[in-house]
Every structure is written in C-alpha cells, then in structure tokens.
Design a protein around this motif. Structure first.
Motif, mmCIF file in Angstrom:
data_model
loop_
_atom_site.group_PDB
_atom_site.id
_atom_site.type_symbol
_atom_site.label_atom_id
_atom_site.label_comp_id
_atom_site.label_asym_id
_atom_site.label_seq_id
_atom_site.Cartn_x
_atom_site.Cartn_y
_atom_site.Cartn_z
ATOM 1 N N ASP A 24 0.839 -1.198 0.000
ATOM 2 C CA ASP A 24 0.000 0.000 0.000
ATOM 3 C C ASP A 24 0.876 1.251 0.000
ATOM 4 O OD1 ASP A 24 -2.464 -1.394 0.103
ATOM 5 O OD2 ASP A 24 -2.323 -1.560 2.286
ATOM 6 N N ARG A 25 0.279 2.344 -0.395
ATOM 7 C CA ARG A 25 0.974 3.627 -0.353
ATOM 8 C C ARG A 25 0.821 4.225 1.043
ATOM 9 N NH1 ARG A 25 0.862 6.211 -5.748
ATOM 10 N NH2 ARG A 25 0.235 8.129 -4.719
ATOM 11 N N TYR A 26 1.893 4.879 1.516
ATOM 12 C CA TYR A 26 1.880 5.577 2.806
ATOM 13 C C TYR A 26 2.653 6.882 2.645
ATOM 14 C CZ TYR A 26 0.482 1.244 5.118
ATOM 15 O OH TYR A 26 -0.192 0.114 5.510
ATOM 16 N N PRO A 27 2.262 7.921 3.393
ATOM 17 C CA PRO A 27 3.069 9.133 3.376
ATOM 18 C C PRO A 27 4.301 8.974 4.280
ATOM 19 C CG PRO A 27 0.964 9.532 4.503
ATOM 20 C CD PRO A 27 0.999 8.094 4.083
ATOM 21 N N LEU A 28 5.467 8.952 3.673
ATOM 22 C CA LEU A 28 6.734 8.985 4.394
ATOM 23 C C LEU A 28 7.186 10.436 4.316
ATOM 24 C CD1 LEU A 28 9.270 7.838 5.776
ATOM 25 C CD2 LEU A 28 10.108 7.206 3.501
ATOM 26 N N VAL A 29 7.204 11.107 5.472
ATOM 27 C CA VAL A 29 7.568 12.518 5.513
ATOM 28 C C VAL A 29 8.788 12.716 6.409
ATOM 29 C CG1 VAL A 29 5.176 13.262 5.102
ATOM 30 C CG2 VAL A 29 6.023 13.083 7.459
ATOM 31 N N ILE A 30 9.440 13.831 6.231
ATOM 32 C CA ILE A 30 10.565 14.214 7.083
ATOM 33 C C ILE A 30 10.093 15.414 7.888
ATOM 34 C CG2 ILE A 30 12.954 14.993 7.146
ATOM 35 C CD1 ILE A 30 13.304 13.622 4.382
ATOM 36 N N ALA A 31 10.109 15.264 9.219
ATOM 37 C CA ALA A 31 9.528 16.295 10.072
ATOM 38 C C ALA A 31 10.281 16.411 11.392
ATOM 39 C CB ALA A 31 8.056 15.976 10.324
ATOM 40 N N SER A 32 9.902 17.351 12.176
ATOM 41 C CA SER A 32 10.427 17.701 13.499
ATOM 42 C C SER A 32 11.734 18.456 13.360
ATOM 43 C CB SER A 32 10.604 16.472 14.409
ATOM 44 O OG SER A 32 11.845 15.837 14.195
ATOM 45 N N LYS A 33 12.203 19.024 14.452
ATOM 46 C CA LYS A 33 13.448 19.797 14.412
ATOM 47 C C LYS A 33 14.658 18.914 14.134
ATOM 48 C CE LYS A 33 14.110 19.769 19.420
ATOM 49 N NZ LYS A 33 14.213 20.597 20.628
ATOM 50 N N TYR A 34 14.500 17.578 14.213
ATOM 51 C CA TYR A 34 15.596 16.642 13.954
ATOM 52 C C TYR A 34 15.559 16.067 12.540
ATOM 53 C CZ TYR A 34 15.895 17.010 18.983
ATOM 54 O OH TYR A 34 15.999 17.510 20.252
ATOM 55 N N ASN A 35 14.567 16.489 11.728
ATOM 56 C CA ASN A 35 14.401 15.947 10.370
ATOM 57 C C ASN A 35 14.301 14.422 10.403
ATOM 58 O OD1 ASN A 35 14.366 18.451 9.095
ATOM 59 N ND2 ASN A 35 16.595 18.517 9.007
ATOM 60 N N THR A 36 13.403 13.955 11.230
ATOM 61 C CA THR A 36 13.163 12.534 11.437
ATOM 62 C C THR A 36 12.205 11.995 10.374
ATOM 63 O OG1 THR A 36 13.427 12.885 13.808
ATOM 64 C CG2 THR A 36 12.335 10.847 13.141
ATOM 65 N N PRO A 37 12.457 10.789 9.852
ATOM 66 C CA PRO A 37 11.485 10.186 8.940
ATOM 67 C C PRO A 37 10.303 9.622 9.733
ATOM 68 C CG PRO A 37 13.323 8.695 9.275
ATOM 69 C CD PRO A 37 13.656 9.954 10.019
ATOM 70 N N PHE A 38 9.111 9.934 9.282
ATOM 71 C CA PHE A 38 7.885 9.425 9.895
ATOM 72 C C PHE A 38 7.042 8.760 8.810
ATOM 73 C CE2 PHE A 38 8.990 12.826 12.832
ATOM 74 C CZ PHE A 38 8.683 12.289 14.076
ATOM 75 N N LEU A 39 6.616 7.543 9.066
ATOM 76 C CA LEU A 39 5.655 6.875 8.192
ATOM 77 C C LEU A 39 4.293 7.103 8.833
ATOM 78 C CD1 LEU A 39 5.565 5.052 5.621
ATOM 79 C CD2 LEU A 39 5.309 3.144 7.189
ATOM 80 N N LEU A 40 3.472 7.931 8.199
ATOM 81 C CA LEU A 40 2.165 8.267 8.760
ATOM 82 C C LEU A 40 1.183 7.144 8.453
ATOM 83 C CD1 LEU A 40 1.959 12.038 7.710
ATOM 84 C CD2 LEU A 40 3.118 11.003 9.683
ATOM 85 N N ASN A 41 0.401 6.783 9.433
ATOM 86 C CA ASN A 41 -0.557 5.695 9.251
ATOM 87 C C ASN A 41 -1.789 6.210 8.503
ATOM 88 O OD1 ASN A 41 -1.662 3.130 9.450
ATOM 89 N ND2 ASN A 41 -2.752 3.651 11.325
ATOM 90 N N VAL A 42 -1.567 6.486 7.219
ATOM 91 C CA VAL A 42 -2.628 6.931 6.328
ATOM 92 C C VAL A 42 -2.493 6.111 5.044
ATOM 93 C CG1 VAL A 42 -3.744 8.928 5.238
ATOM 94 C CG2 VAL A 42 -2.388 9.257 7.327
ATOM 95 N N PRO A 43 -2.854 4.811 5.115
ATOM 96 C CA PRO A 43 -2.703 3.972 3.927
ATOM 97 C C PRO A 43 -3.522 4.507 2.755
ATOM 98 C CG PRO A 43 -3.784 2.761 5.733
ATOM 99 C CD PRO A 43 -3.449 4.126 6.233
ATOM 100 N N GLY A 44 -2.942 4.346 1.551
ATOM 101 C CA GLY A 44 -3.624 4.778 0.344
ATOM 102 C C GLY A 44 -3.192 6.152 -0.142
ATOM 103 N N THR A 45 -2.378 6.847 0.652
ATOM 104 C CA THR A 45 -1.846 8.140 0.219
ATOM 105 C C THR A 45 -0.326 8.075 0.261
ATOM 106 O OG1 THR A 45 -1.871 9.077 2.445
ATOM 107 C CG2 THR A 45 -3.848 9.400 1.135
ATOM 108 N N GLY A 46 0.324 8.967 -0.461
ATOM 109 C CA GLY A 46 1.787 8.981 -0.429
ATOM 110 C C GLY A 46 2.396 8.060 -1.462
ATOM 111 N N GLN A 47 3.431 7.328 -1.051
ATOM 112 C CA GLN A 47 4.239 6.500 -1.956
ATOM 113 C C GLN A 47 4.267 5.048 -1.455
ATOM 114 O OE1 GLN A 47 6.103 8.159 -4.440
ATOM 115 N NE2 GLN A 47 5.429 10.163 -3.777
ATOM 116 N N ARG A 48 4.690 4.160 -2.350
ATOM 117 C CA ARG A 48 5.031 2.799 -1.921
ATOM 118 C C ARG A 48 6.454 2.900 -1.379
ATOM 119 N NH1 ARG A 48 3.808 -1.689 -6.102
ATOM 120 N NH2 ARG A 48 4.217 -2.922 -4.248
ATOM 121 N N VAL A 49 6.604 2.750 -0.091
ATOM 122 C CA VAL A 49 7.853 3.058 0.604
ATOM 123 C C VAL A 49 8.834 1.889 0.555
ATOM 124 C CG1 VAL A 49 8.838 3.721 2.839
ATOM 125 C CG2 VAL A 49 6.632 4.678 2.101
#
Length: 174
Positions: free
Chosen positions: A56-81
């Motif tokens: 499934d596709r998930y949004p993998l984003v880079i966030a926070s002051k540490y530029n941490t990778p987060f896989l958001l639990n929103v299946p069906g959006t974003g990329q195939r990670v």
C-alpha cells in the motif's frame, strides 16, 4: 553383554528462538545513522532478510526539528515506501519498541510488503516478487500540516531533499 554397544543420543528439547519480521524504512536501514543499533548484539539479534517496499501507499515525511522520517498511518496516500526487512528476536523487538517510543510516538503494526531481493539460499528467505507480512513502526500521532509535506518513496538521512537528519551526540556514534 558381549558385542553390544550402547549408543547415547541427545535430542535437543529447546525450540529455536522465535523471530519476528520488522520492516525499517528510515535511520535504522543499512548505511543510515542508527543502523549500528540493529547490529548491536547487546540490543538483541537482527538478521537482514530482504529489500522490499510497501504494498500500500503511505506518506513517508521528514519532520520535526531533527528531520526525522515518519511513516504516517494513512494507507492509500503517499508512496510505496522502500526499506529493509529484518528478522529479529524478542530482545531486539523490545529494544525497537523502546527506541521508537512505542506506543506513544510510533505504533507497531503489521503491513504487507513486496519483496525485491534478499541474500537468497535460505529456506526462510522470501523470493523476489512475493508478498510478506512484517511489523512496521508508523504513527497516528502527527501534526496535521505533516500531511501537506512532500512524501518520499525512499529515505536517506543526508539525501538530496536537503533535510539532513540531526543526530544527537549522546545517541549516535561519532
């Protein structure tokens, strides 16, 4: 008794250690800042199984002051990670739960993955193109604006995205 030989056979009654498949997509991958944690036997055992990507596709984003990778639990959006599957023992799984601040920051859940390749040869190594289920650390806990951030199919701590991972001295090797 003459000519009688008594053979002693020892049979192991201890079962093989239970191993769990975990999919890593960020700083725990090979050649990334926290990979050393996966290979530290003090944390438990981890064995590389295969490269894979999410079915499934998930949004993998880079966030926070540490530029941490987060896989958001929103299946069906974003990329195939894309990431790596590891087989880990209970001790490593407990370490990863602690490291990922599970369940407060990340939640460990099962997802389906498409296998790309692996070391091959083992009877427990999945074949390229097959689907396997593994745990992933994704999050339900994120800022709403994170859904507006660019999504990535691959994460590299010092990639061309320019959002370099900020590694704290007390938690990362020199």
């Amino acid at each position: 008794m003459k000519g009688f030989v008594l053979l002693s056979v020892i049979i192991s009654v201890f079962p093989a250690a239970h191993m769990t498949k975990v999919f890593v997509y960020g700083t725990l991958k090979k050649d990334q800042p926290n990979y050393f944690r996966m290979m530290d036997h003090a944390n438990g055992q981890a064995e590389f199984v295969a490269h894979a990507r999410t079915v499934d596709r998930y949004p993998l984003v880079i966030a926070s002051k540490y530029n941490t990778p987060f896989l958001l639990n929103v299946p069906g959006t974003g990329q195939r990670v894309h990431g790596e599957i590891y087989s880990v023992d209970q001790k490593m799984l407990e370490f990863l739960d602690d490291f990922e601040e599970c369940p407060s920051l990340y939640q460990r859940r099962l997802i389906w993955l498409e296998v790309h390749d692996g070391p091959g040869g083992g009877q427990h190594t999945p074949k390229a193109g097959s689907s396997v289920e593994a745990f992933v650390y994704s999050t339900d806990t994120y800022e709403p604006e994170w859904l507006q951030k660019p999504t990535y199919e691959r994460y590299e701590a010092y990639g061309d995205h320019g959002l370099h991972y900020v590694c704290l001295e007390d938690i990362c090797p020199e």
